[in-house]
Design a protein around this motif. Sequence first.
Motif, mmCIF file in Angstrom:
data_model
loop_
_atom_site.group_PDB
_atom_site.id
_atom_site.type_symbol
_atom_site.label_atom_id
_atom_site.label_comp_id
_atom_site.label_asym_id
_atom_site.label_seq_id
_atom_site.Cartn_x
_atom_site.Cartn_y
_atom_site.Cartn_z
ATOM 1 N N LYS A 193 0.843 -1.197 0.000
ATOM 2 C CA LYS A 193 0.000 0.000 0.000
ATOM 3 C C LYS A 193 0.876 1.244 0.000
ATOM 4 C CE LYS A 193 -3.750 2.063 2.772
ATOM 5 N NZ LYS A 193 -4.589 1.859 3.990
ATOM 6 N N SER A 194 0.543 2.194 -0.857
ATOM 7 C CA SER A 194 1.232 3.475 -0.840
ATOM 8 C C SER A 194 0.731 4.251 0.374
ATOM 9 C CB SER A 194 0.939 4.254 -2.126
ATOM 10 O OG SER A 194 1.565 5.511 -2.111
ATOM 11 N N ALA A 195 1.603 4.486 1.317
ATOM 12 C CA ALA A 195 1.166 5.063 2.589
ATOM 13 C C ALA A 195 2.263 5.914 3.200
ATOM 14 C CB ALA A 195 0.759 3.946 3.545
ATOM 15 N N LYS A 196 1.901 6.656 4.260
ATOM 16 C CA LYS A 196 2.855 7.500 4.971
ATOM 17 C C LYS A 196 3.427 6.799 6.197
ATOM 18 C CE LYS A 196 0.764 11.864 3.478
ATOM 19 N NZ LYS A 196 0.146 13.157 3.920
ATOM 20 N N ALA A 197 2.697 5.759 6.654
ATOM 21 C CA ALA A 197 3.170 5.035 7.836
ATOM 22 C C ALA A 197 2.667 3.596 7.778
ATOM 23 C CB ALA A 197 2.678 5.717 9.111
ATOM 24 N N ALA A 198 3.393 2.704 8.442
ATOM 25 C CA ALA A 198 3.007 1.295 8.451
ATOM 26 C C ALA A 198 1.651 1.088 9.113
ATOM 27 C CB ALA A 198 4.076 0.483 9.168
ATOM 28 N N SER A 199 1.286 1.989 10.004
ATOM 29 C CA SER A 199 0.007 1.838 10.708
ATOM 30 C C SER A 199 -1.186 1.861 9.764
ATOM 31 C CB SER A 199 -0.132 2.946 11.759
ATOM 32 O OG SER A 199 -0.062 4.231 11.143
ATOM 33 N N GLU A 200 -1.012 2.447 8.581
ATOM 34 C CA GLU A 200 -2.114 2.512 7.622
ATOM 35 C C GLU A 200 -2.461 1.138 7.064
ATOM 36 O OE1 GLU A 200 -1.914 5.627 4.688
ATOM 37 O OE2 GLU A 200 -0.604 6.853 5.958
ATOM 38 N N LEU A 201 -1.558 0.152 7.240
ATOM 39 C CA LEU A 201 -1.852 -1.205 6.779
ATOM 40 C C LEU A 201 -2.960 -1.860 7.588
ATOM 41 C CD1 LEU A 201 1.772 -2.590 6.217
ATOM 42 C CD2 LEU A 201 0.141 -1.964 4.432
ATOM 43 N N THR A 202 -3.176 -1.377 8.821
ATOM 44 C CA THR A 202 -4.170 -2.019 9.685
ATOM 45 C C THR A 202 -5.585 -1.899 9.131
ATOM 46 O OG1 THR A 202 -4.358 0.007 11.009
ATOM 47 C CG2 THR A 202 -2.762 -1.651 11.734
ATOM 48 N N ALA A 203 -5.824 -0.908 8.265
ATOM 49 C CA ALA A 203 -7.155 -0.758 7.680
ATOM 50 C C ALA A 203 -7.523 -1.954 6.823
ATOM 51 C CB ALA A 203 -7.219 0.530 6.858
ATOM 52 N N ASN A 204 -6.529 -2.687 6.342
ATOM 53 C CA ASN A 204 -6.765 -3.837 5.475
ATOM 54 C C ASN A 204 -6.611 -5.166 6.217
ATOM 55 O OD1 ASN A 204 -5.189 -1.566 3.719
ATOM 56 N ND2 ASN A 204 -6.885 -2.479 2.566
ATOM 57 N N LYS A 205 -6.521 -5.082 7.539
ATOM 58 C CA LYS A 205 -6.363 -6.283 8.349
ATOM 59 C C LYS A 205 -7.503 -7.286 8.151
ATOM 60 C CE LYS A 205 -5.362 -7.747 13.116
ATOM 61 N NZ LYS A 205 -6.455 -8.733 13.222
#
Length: 636
Positions: free
Chosen positions: A294-306
């Motif tokens: 995912k193109s993101a600013k922080a790794a935490s944004e991956l949690t939305a796709n958990k």
Amino acid sequence: MSNSRIIFHPKMFLSFLLVLALAISFGTAAFAATSAAATTTQVVIKLKLGSGQMTVDGVASTVQPPFQQKGVTFIPLSVLTKGIGAQLQLTDNKKMTLTHSASLKVVMATGSKTAYVNGVQKTLPAAPVVVKGFMMVPLRAAELLGAKVAFTASTKEIVIKGARAATAGGQVGIDTDAGKSKIGDSYFKWSMNYPTGLAQSYQSGTGDFIAFQDVKKNYYLSISVEEAKDPLTAKDQRDYLEGYIDDETVLNVKEITLPSGNFQTMVTKSSDGFYYEYRAIQANDRFYILMFGKSAKAASELTANKPLLDSFAPQFDAKNAALKDLSKVKDGVVTYMDADYGLTIQLPPEWEEGYEDGVSYYNGDASITFEITSLKAGDTLDAWVKRQTEAFNNRVADKYKEPTVVSDIVWNGVPAKLVKFSFTQDGTTWTDYYEIFAVKGAYKYDTGYTYDRDGESNQGDILGILQKSMKVDFANVEKTFGQVPDAADDIDQNKTVTKTSKKYGYSVTVPEEWTTSGMDMERDTATFDAAGFNFVIVMEKGSTMQGYPEMMEKAYTSSGIWKVDSRTNETFAGESAVKMTLSPIVTSTAGGKITAYLVEKNGGIYLIQAAVSDASATDFNLKRIEEAFKSFKFNG
């Protein structure tokens, strides 16, 4: 489509080139190593068997340790990427494209000994393999990138010298159907929630790799499945995952427990602003790797796709009406179609589609090829088959072949010939090659099936498929193709050509089929290739005969492969020369012979060398090699 340098099918004799590869790497490579440094930036890489350290121009780094297996030395792929600097493009987790420069590109694939250098087929001594998650390739792969390699058996040291690299399909939507909320693969036994907003961008021939992406390419999802019958520890699985990471920083590593099992996970960040989460699990005698980016600013944004990632499970419920099956394996076979060739063929899922131009399929060491070429006026099926069998007999020594067997069959409704060629390189390991020859209308149809006799390929099943269920639309071929010349038709085995080097002051007469169009004789090295042997001329300016034969003898024998049988003073091309003959050491089973002449003239040393495998040492080939030696002369 046909190889212009030989008049029989090129895939029949891949293994015959191995001895010649060794001869060149430890013969002419040793000779060339004494030359002055090239104008391009050179790099010297040193490794040692069993050691995890690599030095590049003296700077140390950590790598997966090189090893030897069945006489083949394997090095980590990172030697070619980080050491030499070749750019890597990985497709389907199996096909590797290494770009060294705008004029040098090498393609290899796991499970296949076949490699391609700028589209020209080459043979590796073994197929690349994945070990503990790291891609390992034969040492020979470095030579395909133009490097020189040397291995010292006594110290186990590997030295690679070469030029540093100059450079340090449309999407298919998933048909949701009515009520489909999950996707999966019934053959590879996995399923997950429907990846809303993503479209299928790629699927391998068997479906063991599938990828999805959004229109803006801000999201990426892939599922890869590999066979893994032996139990893998958590560490093994994490090591394997690391093999997928390229130019990424690992941010987090942990194990998670879900209803579907225990997953090893890694979160990484790449230099292009993408964050990735990798998940791996072993089940069903397979290893599943889920990759989400995912193109993101922080790794935490991956949690939305958990929730999407957590839905993945190594299981497939055929009774679930909401589950859409994306499997390419139907009723135990994969159907391959090629519209240009009008071809349809169904193969077991162990087979994979080839990567080179034309049509080919692979299963380990077994392969199927299909070619179409134009029928020349006056040519016939019988004449075509006769040319092929004569070429085989001319080029393979009696001890290394069995009598060809020719049978009349019907293929796709037309009369055809099934020819069985059997040959060996070492007298122990035999290869069988079945070739179906057919003529229809204006075209010749050539279908080949090659396998190692001791391999796992089921000969009867595949032959039955090729003869009975492989379908070709002849009308479509006639409509699609124009003139497709078979270069082999124009080869005259007895025709010779004289090649001259004005810069280095010599000429040589060789069979025309040994040469290539546009061959540059003004280089310091001229190589003439044929199946199972080659003939090489090298000129090194500035060297003298003083101590040179001794240096060459050491260079030949330092590989631990060759031994000097004789070294004598001779007259060659009217000049005083040193003649050397070499053969493999006792532990080598492939056999072979190198004959080399060293002549001092025109301010330098000339090396004129022929290397031939025992399997190719026929009277026909040896006579032509001897005639080439005798034809060599200095001009002026």
